[in-house]
Design an enzyme around this catalytic site. Structure first.
Site, PDB file in Angstrom:
ATOM      1  N   GLY A   1      28.727  17.874   7.673  1.00  0.00           N
ATOM      2  CA  GLY A   1      29.779  18.812   7.284  1.00  0.00           C
ATOM      3  C   GLY A   1      29.309  20.248   7.377  1.00  0.00           C
ATOM      4  CB  SER A   2      30.900  23.273   6.129  1.00  0.00           C
ATOM      5  OG  SER A   2      31.077  22.983   4.760  1.00  0.00           O
TER       6      SER A   2
ATOM      7  CD  GLU B   1      22.552  15.142  11.633  1.00  0.00           C
ATOM      8  OE1 GLU B   1      22.910  15.911  12.548  1.00  0.00           O
ATOM      9  OE2 GLU B   1      21.454  14.558  11.642  1.00  0.00           O
TER      10      GLU B   1
ATOM     11  CB  CYS C   1      28.789  19.817  15.002  1.00  0.00           C
ATOM     12  SG  CYS C   1      28.362  18.204  15.669  1.00  0.00           S
TER      13      CYS C   1
HETATM   14  P1  NAD Z   1      33.072  19.987   4.903  1.00  0.00           P
HETATM   15  O1  NAD Z   1      31.732  20.473   4.507  1.00  0.00           O
HETATM   16  O2  NAD Z   1      34.263  20.695   4.394  1.00  0.00           O
HETATM   17  O3  NAD Z   1      33.259  18.431   4.454  1.00  0.00           O
HETATM   18  C1  NAD Z   1      32.295  17.432   4.744  1.00  0.00           C
HETATM   19  C2  NAD Z   1      32.356  16.330   3.697  1.00  0.00           C
HETATM   20  O4  NAD Z   1      32.056  16.878   2.423  1.00  0.00           O
HETATM   21  C3  NAD Z   1      33.710  15.655   3.554  1.00  0.00           C
HETATM   22  O5  NAD Z   1      33.518  14.258   3.357  1.00  0.00           O
HETATM   23  C4  NAD Z   1      34.297  16.264   2.303  1.00  0.00           C
HETATM   24  O6  NAD Z   1      35.143  15.393   1.611  1.00  0.00           O
HETATM   25  C5  NAD Z   1      33.056  16.517   1.480  1.00  0.00           C
HETATM   26  N1  NAD Z   1      33.246  17.629   0.533  1.00  0.00           N
HETATM   27  C6  NAD Z   1      34.099  18.662   0.602  1.00  0.00           C
HETATM   28  N2  NAD Z   1      33.967  19.482  -0.472  1.00  0.00           N
HETATM   29  C7  NAD Z   1      32.997  18.939  -1.230  1.00  0.00           C
HETATM   30  C8  NAD Z   1      32.393  19.290  -2.468  1.00  0.00           C
HETATM   31  N3  NAD Z   1      32.773  20.376  -3.142  1.00  0.00           N
HETATM   32  N4  NAD Z   1      31.415  18.508  -2.936  1.00  0.00           N
HETATM   33  C9  NAD Z   1      31.025  17.428  -2.268  1.00  0.00           C
HETATM   34  N5  NAD Z   1      31.562  17.030  -1.089  1.00  0.00           N
HETATM   35  C10 NAD Z   1      32.538  17.764  -0.592  1.00  0.00           C
HETATM   36  O7  NAD Z   1      33.029  19.932   6.479  1.00  0.00           O
HETATM   37  P2  NAD Z   1      34.178  19.538   7.499  1.00  0.00           P
HETATM   38  O8  NAD Z   1      35.250  20.570   7.467  1.00  0.00           O
HETATM   39  O9  NAD Z   1      34.563  18.119   7.283  1.00  0.00           O
HETATM   40  O10 NAD Z   1      33.393  19.619   8.887  1.00  0.00           O
HETATM   41  C11 NAD Z   1      33.214  20.797   9.596  1.00  0.00           C
HETATM   42  C12 NAD Z   1      31.771  21.206   9.614  1.00  0.00           C
HETATM   43  O11 NAD Z   1      30.941  20.074   9.841  1.00  0.00           O
HETATM   44  C13 NAD Z   1      31.465  22.176  10.737  1.00  0.00           C
HETATM   45  O12 NAD Z   1      30.600  23.172  10.269  1.00  0.00           O
HETATM   46  C14 NAD Z   1      30.773  21.302  11.772  1.00  0.00           C
HETATM   47  O13 NAD Z   1      29.925  22.019  12.630  1.00  0.00           O
HETATM   48  C15 NAD Z   1      30.037  20.332  10.914  1.00  0.00           C
HETATM   49  N6  NAD Z   1      29.793  19.078  11.637  1.00  0.00           N
HETATM   50  C16 NAD Z   1      28.523  18.740  11.941  1.00  0.00           C
HETATM   51  C17 NAD Z   1      28.281  17.576  12.649  1.00  0.00           C
HETATM   52  C18 NAD Z   1      26.889  17.139  13.013  1.00  0.00           C
HETATM   53  O14 NAD Z   1      26.716  15.994  13.414  1.00  0.00           O
HETATM   54  N7  NAD Z   1      25.881  18.002  12.913  1.00  0.00           N
HETATM   55  C19 NAD Z   1      29.343  16.770  13.041  1.00  0.00           C
HETATM   56  C20 NAD Z   1      30.626  17.147  12.691  1.00  0.00           C
HETATM   57  C21 NAD Z   1      30.846  18.308  11.993  1.00  0.00           C
END
Ligand code: NAD
Length: 478
Positions: free
Chosen positions: A186-187, A208, A246
């Site tokens: 995620g982010s 990741e 990503c």
């Molecule tokens: P995000 O960080 O918003 O969410 C990721 C996960 O975290 C989700 O399951 C979400 O439910 C959970 N989450 C959200 N808020 C939370 C909190 N306060 N506490 C705990 N968990 C929480 O990210 P996104 O919008 O789903 O994805 C986009 C980002 O992910 C981009 O920056 C992208 O580059 C990155 N990404 C990386 C990869 C990789 O393999 N390196 C792959 C896909 C996406």
């Protein structure tokens, strides 16, 4: 207080069932069955969540996971086998091995953009290594989340592998529990929350993340196969989830004199792959939600940026589509060049000399992926030696994700830890050092009472192990 599902997972783990190779293989085969028997449901879920074309879904999600499972099944016995290790002669007679053991209960956080792959690919590693698992899908891809919650308990061992759906409150609740590893995709913003929570129990984490992935296009490109290069660049920007990936190209670096030729080639590829009119675009995923749609629109409609649009810029709000858009030299201090774009906007940044791209990249956070199109071997060597990124791919884009023998992960702000193939097995294993010592040959020099000889002996012993046996003999005598 441990919740009911965690107690059940811990009992399953303690029973030793998940350590058994037969259990691991049966679960991996169950993932294959799940994918085979529900292909249409997956196509539908991803169509509803992200407007993904079924072939794109097969290429980036179903096929990727099936490939990972097949690879894991063919390697798992080798991965599980203890590895014999050399010991210093000084400890003769003895033997040692490194034994991989599962960590316990794993929590996997999934991002919304590849909601099947990013849930099941880490799961393959976690199961191969003999763990129990909780998957937390993203609430932003609700159809796929519901699909996983429905099918995983139906196909896999429900006492060892669980799916917990929900939004931020559920995610935060999960983070309060004690896990043996958290695997987060995620982010960077949420990664900080995850790491802060992991501190409480000193839980190991893999992060990741994303960031801005550059593509260098060398102006010696006169010697490149430009048509192929343009297709691969277009695929690396718009081809996977419409740039919401990503490892999608975030921006291109090119010499000024080559920029207009490159733009023309990119336009051709875009028109051929997706069409021209925003109302009739085909094969292009939709933007995931209103928030991201508005975020992307604001990035390109920023008055300082809008004038740099050289292709595209149209939006279809009703259908959540943003046209593939090319921008030439938007201001470097505009948000579009400061934040991860994560969508179909492609800035092209011109340089006087392509070699300056190295400094440009090094003055920014380390990217998850770096791409370079060049046939110049000296330049390639320079890029390899002087830049740092999660991965570096020459003359292609995004395919590094599907290479089982390459580690996938970031560095610096793009994350840490890695997975895929054996790296996934390692990510969810502890490598335990096991040393078997005989009762024979007790080395007196390691024990008090101390004397000068023992100090001299230890100095030699640590430096020259091949002297070990001679020293051992002498050490036994004193
Ligand atoms: P995000 O960080 O918003 O969410 C990721 C996960 O975290 C989700 O399951 C979400 O439910 C959970 N989450 C959200 N808020 C939370 C909190 N306060 N506490 C705990 N968990 C929480 O990210 P996104 O919008 O789903 O994805 C986009 C980002 O992910 C981009 O920056 C992208 O580059 C990155 N990404 C990386 C990869 C990789 O393999 N390196 C792959 C896909 C996406």
């Amino acid at each position: 207080m441990e919740t009911g599902y965690l107690r059940e997972l811990r009992q399953s783990f303690s029973s030793g069932r998940t350590r058994d190779a037969a259990w691991r293989k049966s679960q991996l085969r169950a993932i294959l069955r799940l994918l085979d028997e529900n292909e249409n449901q997956i196509f539908q879920a991803l169509q509803r969540d992200l407007g993904k074309h079924p072939i794109e879904v097969y290429r980036d999600e179903i096929g990727v996971v099936k490939k990972s499972v097949t690879y894991a099944l063919s390697c798992i016995d080798k991965w599980m086998a203890p590895k014999k290790n050399q010991l210093p002669l000084l400890f003769f007679p003895s033997r040692a091995e490194v034994r991989p053991e599962p960590l316990g209960i794993i929590l996997i956080f999934v991002s919304w953009n590849f909601p099947i792959t990013l849930a099941l690919d880490p799961l393959v590693g976690a199961i191969s290594a003999g763990n129990t698992v909780v998957i937390k899908p993203s609430e932003l891809s609700p159809e796929t989340s519901a699909f996983l919650a429905r099918t995983i308990p139906a196909y896999l061992d429900r006492k060892a592998i669980k799916v917990i759906e929900g939004g931020t409150d559920i995610a935060e609740n999960l983070l309060q529990q004690k896990w043996d590893k958290i695997f987060f995709t995620g982010s960077a913003r949420v990664a900080r929350i995850v790491m802060a929570a992991a501190v409480t129990h000193l839980t190991p984490v893999t992060l990741e993340l994303g960031g801005k992935c550059p593509a260098i296009v060398d102006s010696l490109s006169a010697t490149l196969d430009l048509k192929v290069a343009a297709k691969r660049l277009a695929a690396g920007k718009w081809g996977a989830c419409c740039g919401q990936a990503c490892i999608a190209i975030d921006y291109i670096l090119v010499e000024q004199k080559f920029s207009s030729a490159l733009i023309e080639l990119l336009k051709k590829s875009v028109k051929r792959f997706y069409g021209e009119n925003v109302k009739n675009l085909k094969n292009l995923s939709t933007i995931v939600n209103k928030h991201h749609f508005n975020r992307l629109r604001n990035l390109m409609e920023d008055p300082a940026v809008a004038a740099s649009i050289v292709y595209g810029g149209e939006v279809d709000e009703e259908n959540m589509i943003i046209q593939p858009t090319i921008l030439l030299d938007p201001p470097l201090d505009a948000e579009i060049m400061q934040e991860e774009i994560f969508g179909p906007l492609l800035p092209i940044i011109t340089l006087d000399n392509i070699k300056d791209s190295i400094e440009f990249i090094n003055s920014r956070p380390k990217p998850l992926a770096l791409y370079a199109f060049t046939k110049d071997d000296a330049f390639k060597k320079q890029i390899v030696a002087e830049t740092s990124s999660g991965s570096l791919t020459f003359n292609d884009t995004v395919i590094q994700f599907v290479c089982d023998d390459l580690p996938f992960g970031g560095v610096g702000l793009s994350g840490f830890g890695r997975y895929h193939g054996k790296y996934s097995f390692d990510a969810f294993s502890h490598e335990k050092a096991v040393l078997h010592r005989s009762f024979y040959l007790e080395l007196e020099a390691r024990h008090p009472p101390w004397n000068d000889f023992k100090l001299r002996f230890l100095r030699f012993a640590y430096m020259f192990d091949y002297w070990g046996l001679i020293l051992l003999y002498m050490g036994l005598k004193r």
